[in-house]
Design an enzyme around this catalytic site. Sequence first.
Site, PDB file in Angstrom:
ATOM      1  N   ASN B 242       0.818  -1.334   0.072  1.00  0.00           N
ATOM      2  CA  ASN B 242       0.143   0.061   0.147  1.00  0.00           C
ATOM      3  C   ASN B 242       1.004   1.216   0.130  1.00  0.00           C
ATOM      4  O   ASN B 242       1.552   1.558   0.867  1.00  0.00           O
ATOM      5  CB  ASN B 242      -0.723   0.153   1.403  1.00  0.00           C
ATOM      6  CG  ASN B 242      -2.473   0.101   1.151  1.00  0.00           C
ATOM      7  OD1 ASN B 242      -2.642   1.015   0.088  1.00  0.00           O
ATOM      8  ND2 ASN B 242      -3.116  -0.266   1.761  1.00  0.00           N
ATOM      9  N   CYS B 243       0.858   2.050  -1.031  1.00  0.00           N
ATOM     10  CA  CYS B 243       1.597   3.561  -1.008  1.00  0.00           C
ATOM     11  C   CYS B 243       0.787   4.495  -1.072  1.00  0.00           C
ATOM     12  O   CYS B 243       1.326   5.704  -0.511  1.00  0.00           O
ATOM     13  CB  CYS B 243       2.286   3.349  -2.491  1.00  0.00           C
ATOM     14  SG  CYS B 243       3.325   2.045  -2.609  1.00  0.00           S
ATOM     15  N   VAL B 244      -0.455   4.641  -0.799  1.00  0.00           N
ATOM     16  CA  VAL B 244      -1.078   5.843  -0.620  1.00  0.00           C
ATOM     17  C   VAL B 244      -1.854   5.789   0.609  1.00  0.00           C
ATOM     18  O   VAL B 244      -2.082   4.726   1.347  1.00  0.00           O
ATOM     19  CB  VAL B 244      -2.207   5.961  -1.909  1.00  0.00           C
ATOM     20  CG1 VAL B 244      -1.574   6.404  -3.023  1.00  0.00           C
ATOM     21  CG2 VAL B 244      -3.147   4.657  -2.031  1.00  0.00           C
TER      22      VAL B 244
END
Lengths: 128, 429
Positions: B242-244
Amino acid sequence: MANFYILTNNPMVEEKYPEITEFEEDSTVGDIFNHSRDAIHLGANLINHPLAGSIKPNQSPYKSLVLSDRKGDLDMFSLTLIEGANQVLKKLGPRRRGYAESVLEDFQVIDLDLLDSAIDGLPYEYHE
Amino acid sequence: MRLEIGNILIKDIAFGSKTEVKDGTLFVDKDELIEAATGGDERIKSLDVYLAKPGDKTRIIPVKDVIEPRCKVDGKGNIFPGVIGDVDQVGSGRTHVLKGAAVVTTGKIVGFQEGIIDMSGEGAKYTPFSKLNNIVIKMEPIDSIKQHEHEEVIRLAGFRAANYIGEAGRNVEPDEEKVYETKPLLEQVKQYPDLPKVVYVYALQTQGLMHNTFFYGANAMKIVPTFMYPTEVFDGAITSGNCVSACDKNPSYVHLNSPVIDDLYSRHGKDINFIGCVITNENVTLQDKKRSSNMTAKLVEMLGADAAIISEEGFGNPDADLVMNCNNLENKGIKTVLVTDEYAGQDGASQSLADSTPKGDAVVTAGNANEVIDLPVMDTVIGHPEVANIIAGAWDGSLREDGSIEAELQVITGSTNELGFFNLSAKTI
Protein backbone atom coordinates in the site's frame (compact mmCIF):
# COMPACT_ATOMS: atom_id res chain seq x y z
CA MET A 1 -22.87 -6.39 -27.24
CA ALA A 2 -22.01 -5.16 -23.80
CA ASN A 3 -24.81 -4.47 -21.35
CA PHE A 4 -22.82 -1.98 -19.33
CA TYR A 5 -20.70 1.06 -20.09
CA ILE A 6 -17.91 3.12 -18.58
CA LEU A 7 -18.37 6.82 -17.94
CA THR A 8 -14.95 8.44 -17.70
CA ASN A 9 -12.77 11.48 -18.25
CA ASN A 10 -9.63 9.34 -18.36
CA PRO A 11 -8.16 9.11 -21.90
CA MET A 12 -6.31 5.89 -21.02
CA VAL A 13 -9.66 4.18 -20.34
CA GLU A 14 -11.07 5.41 -23.64
CA GLU A 15 -8.02 3.97 -25.36
CA LYS A 16 -8.30 0.55 -23.71
CA TYR A 17 -12.09 0.12 -23.86
CA PRO A 18 -13.15 2.21 -26.88
CA GLU A 19 -16.30 0.17 -27.59
CA ILE A 20 -17.85 0.54 -24.16
CA THR A 21 -16.62 3.94 -23.03
CA GLU A 22 -18.49 7.21 -22.90
CA PHE A 23 -15.57 9.58 -22.84
CA GLU A 24 -16.08 13.09 -21.52
CA GLU A 25 -12.79 14.72 -22.28
CA ASP A 26 -13.05 17.95 -20.37
CA SER A 27 -15.22 16.76 -17.51
CA THR A 28 -14.26 17.07 -13.87
CA VAL A 29 -14.70 14.32 -11.30
CA GLY A 30 -17.78 16.24 -10.12
CA ASP A 31 -19.23 16.14 -13.65
CA ILE A 32 -18.69 12.37 -13.84
CA PHE A 33 -20.45 11.97 -10.48
CA ASN A 34 -23.35 14.16 -11.61
CA HIS A 35 -23.78 12.46 -14.98
CA SER A 36 -23.70 9.05 -13.28
CA ARG A 37 -26.31 10.22 -10.80
CA ASP A 38 -28.51 11.28 -13.74
CA ALA A 39 -28.09 7.83 -15.33
CA ILE A 40 -28.94 6.17 -12.01
CA HIS A 41 -32.16 8.20 -11.82
CA LEU A 42 -33.00 6.80 -15.26
CA GLY A 43 -32.55 3.24 -13.95
CA ALA A 44 -28.86 2.41 -14.29
CA ASN A 45 -27.07 0.43 -11.57
CA LEU A 46 -23.66 1.52 -10.36
CA ILE A 47 -21.24 -1.41 -10.59
CA ASN A 48 -18.06 -0.05 -8.99
CA HIS A 49 -17.79 2.09 -5.88
CA PRO A 50 -17.56 5.79 -6.80
CA LEU A 51 -14.79 6.48 -4.29
CA ALA A 52 -11.79 4.63 -5.58
CA GLY A 53 -9.10 3.44 -3.28
CA SER A 54 -7.52 5.80 -0.86
CA ILE A 55 -6.81 8.51 -3.39
CA LYS A 56 -9.11 11.35 -2.45
CA PRO A 57 -11.64 12.36 -5.12
CA ASN A 58 -10.27 15.90 -5.16
CA GLN A 59 -6.72 14.60 -5.50
CA SER A 60 -7.03 12.65 -8.76
CA PRO A 61 -8.49 14.56 -11.72
CA TYR A 62 -9.75 11.27 -13.21
CA LYS A 63 -12.76 9.11 -12.49
CA SER A 64 -14.14 6.06 -14.24
CA LEU A 65 -17.49 4.63 -13.25
CA VAL A 66 -19.10 1.45 -14.55
CA LEU A 67 -22.87 1.63 -15.07
CA SER A 68 -25.42 -0.87 -16.31
CA ASP A 69 -27.47 -0.16 -19.45
CA ARG A 70 -30.57 -1.07 -17.46
CA LYS A 71 -33.54 1.25 -17.70
CA GLY A 72 -36.10 0.72 -15.00
CA ASP A 73 -36.76 1.38 -11.34
CA LEU A 74 -34.42 3.58 -9.39
CA ASP A 75 -31.77 1.57 -7.52
CA MET A 76 -31.58 3.30 -4.15
CA PHE A 77 -28.30 1.61 -3.24
CA SER A 78 -26.57 3.10 -6.29
CA LEU A 79 -28.12 6.49 -5.64
CA THR A 80 -27.02 6.55 -2.00
CA LEU A 81 -23.46 5.75 -3.02
CA ILE A 82 -23.19 8.39 -5.72
CA GLU A 83 -24.78 11.08 -3.53
CA GLY A 84 -22.41 10.10 -0.71
CA ALA A 85 -19.43 10.40 -3.04
CA ASN A 86 -20.60 13.84 -4.14
CA GLN A 87 -20.83 14.91 -0.51
CA VAL A 88 -17.25 13.77 0.09
CA LEU A 89 -16.06 15.66 -2.97
CA LYS A 90 -17.78 18.85 -1.81
CA LYS A 91 -16.40 18.48 1.69
CA LEU A 92 -12.82 18.09 0.53
CA GLY A 93 -13.08 21.11 -1.76
CA PRO A 94 -11.37 21.84 -5.05
CA ARG A 95 -7.66 21.64 -5.73
CA ARG A 96 -6.40 24.99 -6.87
CA ARG A 97 -3.52 23.98 -9.08
CA GLY A 98 -2.68 21.76 -12.01
CA TYR A 99 -0.36 18.80 -12.28
CA ALA A 100 2.66 18.13 -14.49
CA GLU A 101 2.06 15.83 -17.48
CA SER A 102 3.92 12.91 -15.90
CA VAL A 103 1.81 13.19 -12.76
CA LEU A 104 -1.37 13.23 -14.85
CA GLU A 105 -0.22 10.04 -16.55
CA ASP A 106 0.31 8.37 -13.18
CA PHE A 107 -3.20 9.32 -12.08
CA GLN A 108 -4.53 7.87 -15.34
CA VAL A 109 -2.67 4.61 -14.76
CA ILE A 110 -4.03 4.22 -11.24
CA ASP A 111 -7.59 5.09 -12.28
CA LEU A 112 -7.31 2.56 -15.12
CA ASP A 113 -5.91 -0.09 -12.76
CA LEU A 114 -8.79 0.31 -10.32
CA LEU A 115 -11.21 0.17 -13.26
CA ASP A 116 -9.51 -3.00 -14.55
CA SER A 117 -10.08 -4.53 -11.10
CA ALA A 118 -13.77 -3.70 -11.49
CA ILE A 119 -14.00 -5.14 -15.02
CA ASP A 120 -12.19 -8.30 -13.83
CA GLY A 121 -14.69 -8.64 -11.01
CA LEU A 122 -17.73 -7.87 -13.12
CA PRO A 123 -20.89 -9.62 -11.89
CA TYR A 124 -21.97 -12.52 -14.16
CA GLU A 125 -25.09 -10.73 -15.32
CA TYR A 126 -22.86 -8.32 -17.23
CA HIS A 127 -20.93 -9.13 -20.39
CA GLU A 128 -18.73 -7.26 -22.82
CA MET B 1 -0.92 -22.36 17.60
CA ARG B 2 1.67 -21.10 20.09
CA LEU B 3 4.26 -18.45 19.29
CA GLU B 4 7.06 -17.12 21.48
CA ILE B 5 8.23 -13.65 20.61
CA GLY B 6 11.69 -12.72 21.86
CA ASN B 7 12.33 -9.00 21.76
CA ILE B 8 15.94 -7.88 21.42
CA LEU B 9 15.89 -4.22 22.43
CA ILE B 10 17.78 -2.06 19.95
CA LYS B 11 18.84 1.27 21.47
CA ASP B 12 21.16 2.50 18.73
CA ILE B 13 22.23 1.78 15.16
CA ALA B 14 25.50 2.34 13.30
CA PHE B 15 27.29 1.17 10.21
CA GLY B 16 29.96 -1.44 10.91
CA SER B 17 32.13 -4.05 9.26
CA LYS B 18 29.69 -6.82 10.20
CA THR B 19 25.90 -6.92 10.64
CA GLU B 20 25.39 -7.82 14.29
CA VAL B 21 23.81 -6.80 17.58
CA LYS B 22 26.23 -5.84 20.37
CA ASP B 23 25.01 -4.54 23.73
CA GLY B 24 21.81 -3.14 22.27
CA THR B 25 23.44 -1.54 19.24
CA LEU B 26 22.61 -2.83 15.79
CA PHE B 27 25.63 -2.60 13.50
CA VAL B 28 24.95 -2.84 9.78
CA ASP B 29 27.41 -3.83 7.09
CA LYS B 30 26.25 -1.36 4.49
CA ASP B 31 27.70 -3.12 1.43
CA GLU B 32 26.28 -6.48 2.41
CA LEU B 33 22.87 -4.89 3.11
CA ILE B 34 22.86 -3.19 -0.28
CA GLU B 35 23.67 -6.51 -1.94
CA ALA B 36 20.98 -8.36 0.03
CA ALA B 37 18.33 -5.70 -0.59
CA THR B 38 19.12 -5.54 -4.31
CA GLY B 39 18.88 -9.33 -4.47
CA GLY B 40 20.19 -9.44 -8.03
CA ASP B 41 17.10 -7.59 -9.32
CA GLU B 42 18.23 -6.10 -12.62
CA ARG B 43 15.38 -3.62 -12.52
CA ILE B 44 17.13 -1.69 -9.74
CA LYS B 45 19.29 1.18 -10.99
CA SER B 46 20.54 2.47 -7.66
CA LEU B 47 20.07 1.54 -4.03
CA ASP B 48 21.56 3.36 -1.08
CA VAL B 49 21.22 3.11 2.68
CA TYR B 50 20.92 5.87 5.28
CA LEU B 51 20.44 5.85 9.03
CA ALA B 52 17.84 8.04 10.77
CA LYS B 53 17.73 7.99 14.56
CA PRO B 54 15.27 9.46 17.07
CA GLY B 55 16.12 13.12 17.69
CA ASP B 56 18.00 13.56 14.39
CA LYS B 57 17.03 16.65 12.42
CA THR B 58 16.08 14.38 9.55
CA ARG B 59 13.01 14.11 7.34
CA ILE B 60 12.25 10.98 5.30
CA ILE B 61 9.96 11.66 2.30
CA PRO B 62 8.21 9.97 0.52
CA VAL B 63 7.90 6.88 2.72
CA LYS B 64 6.65 3.70 1.07
CA ASP B 65 6.73 1.06 3.78
CA VAL B 66 8.13 0.53 7.27
CA ILE B 67 9.19 -3.02 8.11
CA GLU B 68 10.41 -4.55 11.35
CA PRO B 69 13.41 -6.91 11.17
CA ARG B 70 12.53 -10.33 12.54
CA CYS B 71 13.77 -13.87 12.16
CA LYS B 72 12.29 -17.27 12.75
CA VAL B 73 14.50 -19.23 15.14
CA ASP B 74 12.24 -22.20 15.78
CA GLY B 75 9.12 -23.58 14.09
CA LYS B 76 8.04 -23.87 10.51
CA GLY B 77 8.68 -21.36 7.78
CA ASN B 78 10.41 -18.02 7.64
CA ILE B 79 9.38 -14.41 8.09
CA PHE B 80 7.27 -13.08 5.17
CA PRO B 81 6.24 -16.51 3.83
CA GLY B 82 5.46 -16.46 0.13
CA VAL B 83 7.33 -13.18 -0.24
CA ILE B 84 10.77 -14.24 1.00
CA GLY B 85 11.25 -17.96 0.58
CA ASP B 86 8.63 -20.69 0.63
CA VAL B 87 4.99 -20.43 1.71
CA ASP B 88 5.24 -22.62 4.80
CA GLN B 89 2.64 -22.18 7.51
CA VAL B 90 3.90 -19.64 10.08
CA GLY B 91 2.63 -18.48 13.47
CA SER B 92 4.10 -21.12 15.76
CA GLY B 93 7.49 -21.74 17.33
CA ARG B 94 9.79 -18.89 18.20
CA THR B 95 10.53 -15.57 16.54
CA HIS B 96 13.20 -13.01 17.41
CA VAL B 97 12.49 -9.32 16.89
CA LEU B 98 14.94 -6.42 16.66
CA LYS B 99 12.61 -4.20 18.69
CA GLY B 100 13.37 -0.51 18.18
CA ALA B 101 14.79 -0.90 14.67
CA ALA B 102 13.01 -0.62 11.33
CA VAL B 103 13.63 -0.66 7.62
CA VAL B 104 12.02 2.33 5.87
CA THR B 105 11.74 2.33 2.08
CA THR B 106 11.76 5.53 0.07
CA GLY B 107 11.95 6.51 -3.61
CA LYS B 108 9.48 7.87 -6.11
CA ILE B 109 6.92 5.47 -7.51
CA VAL B 110 4.49 7.76 -9.26
CA GLY B 111 4.38 11.51 -9.71
CA PHE B 112 2.22 12.22 -6.71
CA GLN B 113 3.74 11.12 -3.47
CA GLU B 114 3.11 11.03 0.19
CA GLY B 115 4.41 9.87 3.51
CA ILE B 116 6.64 11.90 5.82
CA ILE B 117 8.57 10.70 8.85
CA ASP B 118 10.29 13.50 10.80
CA MET B 119 12.78 12.23 13.36
CA SER B 120 12.47 15.35 15.57
CA GLY B 121 10.40 18.51 15.97
CA GLU B 122 6.63 18.94 15.66
CA GLY B 123 6.19 16.25 12.99
CA ALA B 124 7.94 13.60 15.09
CA LYS B 125 5.13 13.83 17.64
CA TYR B 126 2.66 12.65 15.03
CA THR B 127 4.32 9.43 13.89
CA PRO B 128 5.21 6.32 15.87
CA PHE B 129 8.12 5.70 13.51
CA SER B 130 10.09 8.73 14.76
CA LYS B 131 10.84 6.70 17.90
CA LEU B 132 12.65 3.96 15.96
CA ASN B 133 16.20 3.55 14.76
CA ASN B 134 15.50 3.56 11.05
CA ILE B 135 17.56 2.01 8.30
CA VAL B 136 16.37 3.86 5.22
CA ILE B 137 16.55 2.16 1.83
CA LYS B 138 16.42 4.68 -1.00
CA MET B 139 16.14 3.06 -4.36
CA GLU B 140 15.47 4.04 -7.95
CA PRO B 141 14.63 1.57 -10.68
CA ILE B 142 15.81 1.59 -14.29
CA ASP B 143 14.16 4.24 -16.47
CA SER B 144 12.10 1.94 -18.70
CA ILE B 145 10.09 0.44 -15.85
CA LYS B 146 6.32 0.98 -15.63
CA GLN B 147 4.32 1.85 -12.54
CA HIS B 148 3.19 -1.68 -11.59
CA GLU B 149 6.67 -3.16 -11.71
CA HIS B 150 8.15 -0.13 -9.99
CA GLU B 151 5.89 -0.69 -7.00
CA GLU B 152 6.80 -4.37 -6.85
CA VAL B 153 10.55 -3.74 -7.13
CA ILE B 154 10.65 -1.31 -4.21
CA ARG B 155 8.28 -3.43 -2.11
CA LEU B 156 10.37 -6.60 -2.47
CA ALA B 157 13.67 -4.78 -1.86
CA GLY B 158 12.29 -3.65 1.51
CA PHE B 159 11.41 -7.18 2.59
CA ARG B 160 14.78 -8.52 1.48
CA ALA B 161 16.49 -5.78 3.51
CA ALA B 162 14.40 -6.49 6.62
CA ASN B 163 14.99 -10.20 6.24
CA TYR B 164 18.76 -9.71 6.00
CA ILE B 165 18.87 -7.43 9.06
CA GLY B 166 16.50 -9.67 11.04
CA GLU B 167 19.01 -12.51 10.77
CA ALA B 168 21.32 -10.52 13.08
CA GLY B 169 18.99 -11.42 15.93
CA ARG B 170 19.10 -15.17 15.39
CA ASN B 171 21.69 -16.04 18.05
CA VAL B 172 21.11 -13.12 20.41
CA GLU B 173 19.48 -13.71 23.80
CA PRO B 174 16.27 -11.61 23.84
CA ASP B 175 15.74 -8.97 26.54
CA GLU B 176 12.07 -9.81 26.95
CA GLU B 177 9.73 -12.57 25.94
CA LYS B 178 6.02 -12.80 25.20
CA VAL B 179 3.97 -15.90 24.50
CA TYR B 180 0.79 -15.85 22.40
CA GLU B 181 -1.43 -18.88 21.99
CA THR B 182 -4.69 -19.67 20.25
CA LYS B 183 -5.90 -23.26 20.29
CA PRO B 184 -7.95 -24.99 17.57
CA LEU B 185 -11.49 -23.58 17.77
CA LEU B 186 -13.31 -26.25 19.79
CA GLU B 187 -10.51 -26.42 22.36
CA GLN B 188 -10.25 -22.64 22.48
CA VAL B 189 -13.97 -22.31 23.16
CA LYS B 190 -13.72 -24.90 25.98
CA GLN B 191 -10.75 -23.19 27.60
CA TYR B 192 -12.77 -20.19 28.79
CA PRO B 193 -16.40 -21.32 28.45
CA ASP B 194 -17.81 -18.48 30.54
CA LEU B 195 -16.12 -15.59 28.74
CA PRO B 196 -17.60 -13.82 25.70
CA LYS B 197 -16.10 -15.13 22.47
CA VAL B 198 -14.49 -12.40 20.38
CA VAL B 199 -13.35 -12.53 16.75
CA TYR B 200 -11.23 -9.93 15.02
CA VAL B 201 -12.40 -8.99 11.50
CA TYR B 202 -9.24 -7.75 9.81
CA ALA B 203 -10.02 -5.91 6.55
CA LEU B 204 -7.15 -5.57 4.08
CA GLN B 205 -6.91 -2.83 1.46
CA THR B 206 -6.98 -4.57 -1.94
CA GLN B 207 -8.15 -2.27 -4.72
CA GLY B 208 -5.35 -2.34 -7.25
CA LEU B 209 -2.08 -0.62 -7.96
CA MET B 210 -0.61 0.95 -4.82
CA HIS B 211 -3.68 -0.26 -2.91
CA ASN B 212 -2.74 -3.90 -2.40
CA THR B 213 -2.09 -6.18 0.57
CA PHE B 214 -0.61 -9.66 0.40
CA PHE B 215 -1.45 -12.79 2.41
CA TYR B 216 1.33 -15.37 2.23
CA GLY B 217 2.47 -13.53 -0.90
CA ALA B 218 -0.91 -13.81 -2.63
CA ASN B 219 -2.74 -10.63 -3.54
CA ALA B 220 -5.61 -10.54 -1.04
CA MET B 221 -7.81 -8.99 -3.75
CA LYS B 222 -8.33 -12.53 -5.04
CA ILE B 223 -9.20 -14.22 -1.77
CA VAL B 224 -12.59 -14.82 -0.25
CA PRO B 225 -12.64 -14.10 3.50
CA THR B 226 -10.89 -16.76 5.49
CA PHE B 227 -9.88 -17.79 9.02
CA MET B 228 -6.47 -16.99 10.43
CA TYR B 229 -4.69 -17.79 13.69
CA PRO B 230 -3.82 -14.37 15.16
CA THR B 231 -0.15 -15.35 15.63
CA GLU B 232 0.35 -15.69 11.88
CA VAL B 233 0.62 -11.91 11.46
CA PHE B 234 3.54 -11.74 13.91
CA ASP B 235 5.56 -13.81 11.42
CA GLY B 236 4.72 -11.63 8.43
CA ALA B 237 1.78 -13.55 6.91
CA ILE B 238 0.32 -10.16 5.93
CA THR B 239 2.53 -7.71 4.04
CA SER B 240 1.73 -4.26 2.71
CA GLY B 241 1.86 -3.13 -0.91
CA ASN B 242 0.00 0.00 0.00
CA CYS B 243 1.61 3.25 -1.09
CA VAL B 244 -1.20 5.76 -0.72
CA SER B 245 -2.89 7.26 2.29
CA ALA B 246 0.19 7.75 4.43
CA CYS B 247 -1.68 8.54 7.63
CA ASP B 248 -4.03 5.57 7.64
CA LYS B 249 -2.46 2.81 5.60
CA ASN B 250 -1.14 -0.16 7.53
CA PRO B 251 2.60 -0.43 6.91
CA SER B 252 4.01 -3.95 7.23
CA TYR B 253 5.48 -2.90 10.60
CA VAL B 254 1.96 -2.36 11.94
CA HIS B 255 0.72 -5.73 10.67
CA LEU B 256 3.72 -7.41 12.34
CA ASN B 257 2.84 -5.61 15.58
CA SER B 258 -0.94 -5.60 15.14
CA PRO B 259 -2.10 -3.58 18.15
CA VAL B 260 -5.65 -4.97 17.92
CA ILE B 261 -4.39 -8.55 18.12
CA ASP B 262 -1.87 -7.71 20.86
CA ASP B 263 -4.55 -5.99 22.95
CA LEU B 264 -7.08 -8.80 22.42
CA TYR B 265 -4.46 -11.27 23.68
CA SER B 266 -3.83 -9.10 26.74
CA ARG B 267 -7.51 -9.51 27.69
CA HIS B 268 -7.65 -13.15 26.56
CA GLY B 269 -8.66 -15.43 29.42
CA LYS B 270 -9.41 -12.44 31.67
CA ASP B 271 -12.55 -10.84 30.31
CA ILE B 272 -12.79 -12.27 26.79
CA ASN B 273 -12.07 -15.46 24.89
CA PHE B 274 -10.23 -14.32 21.75
CA ILE B 275 -10.99 -17.21 19.40
CA GLY B 276 -9.37 -16.01 16.16
CA CYS B 277 -9.31 -13.71 13.15
CA VAL B 278 -11.27 -13.50 9.94
CA ILE B 279 -9.38 -11.68 7.21
CA THR B 280 -11.36 -10.00 4.46
CA ASN B 281 -10.65 -7.57 1.63
CA GLU B 282 -11.74 -4.15 0.36
CA ASN B 283 -12.46 -4.42 -3.36
CA VAL B 284 -13.77 -2.01 -5.97
CA THR B 285 -17.01 -3.53 -7.24
CA LEU B 286 -20.11 -3.46 -5.12
CA GLN B 287 -20.72 -7.16 -5.81
CA ASP B 288 -17.27 -8.04 -4.43
CA LYS B 289 -17.98 -5.91 -1.37
CA LYS B 290 -21.30 -7.66 -0.77
CA ARG B 291 -19.80 -11.12 -1.28
CA SER B 292 -16.91 -10.44 1.10
CA SER B 293 -19.00 -8.83 3.81
CA ASN B 294 -21.69 -11.54 3.63
CA MET B 295 -19.04 -14.23 3.84
CA THR B 296 -17.28 -12.46 6.69
CA ALA B 297 -20.49 -12.37 8.70
CA LYS B 298 -21.12 -16.06 7.95
CA LEU B 299 -17.61 -17.07 9.09
CA VAL B 300 -17.86 -15.03 12.29
CA GLU B 301 -21.23 -16.66 12.98
CA MET B 302 -19.80 -20.13 12.27
CA LEU B 303 -17.06 -19.46 14.81
CA GLY B 304 -19.81 -18.83 17.35
CA ALA B 305 -18.63 -15.34 18.25
CA ASP B 306 -20.54 -13.08 20.62
CA ALA B 307 -18.70 -9.98 19.50
CA ALA B 308 -16.29 -8.75 16.84
CA ILE B 309 -13.75 -5.96 16.44
CA ILE B 310 -13.74 -4.68 12.84
CA SER B 311 -10.90 -2.60 11.42
CA GLU B 312 -10.56 -0.96 8.00
CA GLU B 313 -7.70 0.41 5.95
CA GLY B 314 -7.96 3.62 3.96
CA PHE B 315 -10.63 6.21 3.42
CA GLY B 316 -13.77 6.55 1.28
CA ASN B 317 -14.47 3.32 -0.51
CA PRO B 318 -13.34 1.12 2.46
CA ASP B 319 -15.83 2.95 4.67
CA ALA B 320 -18.50 1.04 2.69
CA ASP B 321 -16.88 -2.30 3.63
CA LEU B 322 -16.67 -1.20 7.27
CA VAL B 323 -20.35 -0.29 7.35
CA MET B 324 -21.45 -3.46 5.50
CA ASN B 325 -19.44 -5.66 7.87
CA CYS B 326 -20.96 -3.82 10.84
CA ASN B 327 -24.54 -4.15 9.57
CA ASN B 328 -24.21 -7.81 8.59
CA LEU B 329 -22.74 -8.83 11.94
CA GLU B 330 -25.15 -6.76 14.04
CA ASN B 331 -28.05 -8.23 12.06
CA LYS B 332 -26.88 -11.67 13.18
CA GLY B 333 -26.89 -10.48 16.79
CA ILE B 334 -23.10 -10.22 17.01
CA LYS B 335 -21.95 -7.04 18.77
CA THR B 336 -19.38 -4.97 16.93
CA VAL B 337 -16.75 -2.37 17.72
CA LEU B 338 -15.35 -0.47 14.73
CA VAL B 339 -11.87 1.03 14.46
CA THR B 340 -11.34 3.85 11.95
CA ASP B 341 -9.98 7.36 11.52
CA GLU B 342 -11.76 10.49 10.33
CA TYR B 343 -11.72 13.00 7.47
CA ALA B 344 -13.80 15.60 9.19
CA GLY B 345 -12.44 18.67 7.41
CA GLN B 346 -9.79 21.09 8.65
CA ASP B 347 -12.22 22.48 11.24
CA GLY B 348 -13.36 18.98 12.26
CA ALA B 349 -17.01 19.89 11.62
CA SER B 350 -17.82 17.70 8.60
CA GLN B 351 -19.11 14.14 8.51
CA SER B 352 -16.13 11.93 9.27
CA LEU B 353 -16.73 8.88 7.07
CA ALA B 354 -18.06 8.43 3.54
CA ASP B 355 -20.67 5.98 4.79
CA SER B 356 -22.50 5.47 8.06
CA THR B 357 -24.93 3.23 9.92
CA PRO B 358 -26.95 3.63 13.12
CA LYS B 359 -25.75 0.16 14.11
CA GLY B 360 -22.19 1.48 14.34
CA ASP B 361 -22.71 2.75 17.87
CA ALA B 362 -19.34 1.66 19.26
CA VAL B 363 -16.51 3.24 17.32
CA VAL B 364 -12.89 3.93 18.17
CA THR B 365 -11.34 6.79 16.19
CA ALA B 366 -7.66 7.34 15.52
CA GLY B 367 -7.96 11.07 14.87
CA ASN B 368 -8.85 13.62 12.17
CA ALA B 369 -6.54 13.35 9.15
CA ASN B 370 -7.51 16.84 7.93
CA GLU B 371 -6.02 18.60 10.97
CA VAL B 372 -3.44 21.17 9.77
CA ILE B 373 0.10 20.94 11.12
CA ASP B 374 3.32 22.85 10.64
CA LEU B 375 6.57 20.99 10.09
CA PRO B 376 9.86 22.83 10.73
CA VAL B 377 12.97 22.85 8.56
CA MET B 378 15.23 19.81 8.90
CA ASP B 379 18.99 19.63 8.42
CA THR B 380 18.83 16.46 6.34
CA VAL B 381 16.18 15.18 3.95
CA ILE B 382 16.36 11.56 2.81
CA GLY B 383 14.36 10.94 -0.34
CA HIS B 384 12.80 13.63 -2.52
CA PRO B 385 11.96 16.87 -0.65
CA GLU B 386 10.33 18.49 -3.70
CA VAL B 387 7.38 16.09 -3.56
CA ALA B 388 6.07 17.85 -0.44
CA ASN B 389 4.07 20.10 -2.76
CA ILE B 390 2.21 17.26 -4.45
CA ILE B 391 1.49 14.87 -1.61
CA ALA B 392 -2.09 14.21 -0.52
CA GLY B 393 -3.01 16.62 2.21
CA ALA B 394 -0.70 19.30 0.90
CA TRP B 395 -1.42 22.19 -1.41
CA ASP B 396 0.58 24.43 -3.70
CA GLY B 397 2.88 26.36 -1.40
CA SER B 398 2.80 23.69 1.29
CA LEU B 399 6.54 23.44 0.90
CA ARG B 400 7.91 26.84 1.85
CA GLU B 401 11.14 28.25 0.43
CA ASP B 402 13.02 27.61 3.67
CA GLY B 403 12.04 23.90 3.57
CA SER B 404 9.33 24.00 6.23
CA ILE B 405 5.93 22.48 5.40
CA GLU B 406 2.34 23.37 6.21
CA ALA B 407 -0.03 20.51 5.45
CA GLU B 408 -2.75 18.25 6.77
CA LEU B 409 -1.96 15.45 9.20
CA GLN B 410 -2.60 12.94 6.42
CA VAL B 411 0.92 13.55 5.06
CA ILE B 412 2.49 11.91 8.12
CA THR B 413 3.09 8.17 7.92
CA GLY B 414 1.14 6.32 10.59
CA SER B 415 -0.41 9.41 12.21
CA THR B 416 -4.03 8.19 12.20
CA ASN B 417 -3.36 4.49 11.78
CA GLU B 418 -6.65 2.60 11.71
CA LEU B 419 -5.39 -0.37 13.68
CA GLY B 420 -4.87 2.06 16.56
CA PHE B 421 -1.10 1.71 16.44
CA PHE B 422 -0.59 5.36 17.41
CA ASN B 423 -1.91 7.54 20.20
CA LEU B 424 -4.12 10.09 18.41
CA SER B 425 -7.88 10.18 18.81
CA ALA B 426 -10.72 12.68 18.50
CA LYS B 427 -13.55 13.76 20.76
CA THR B 428 -17.08 14.89 20.09
CA ILE B 429 -17.56 18.39 21.53
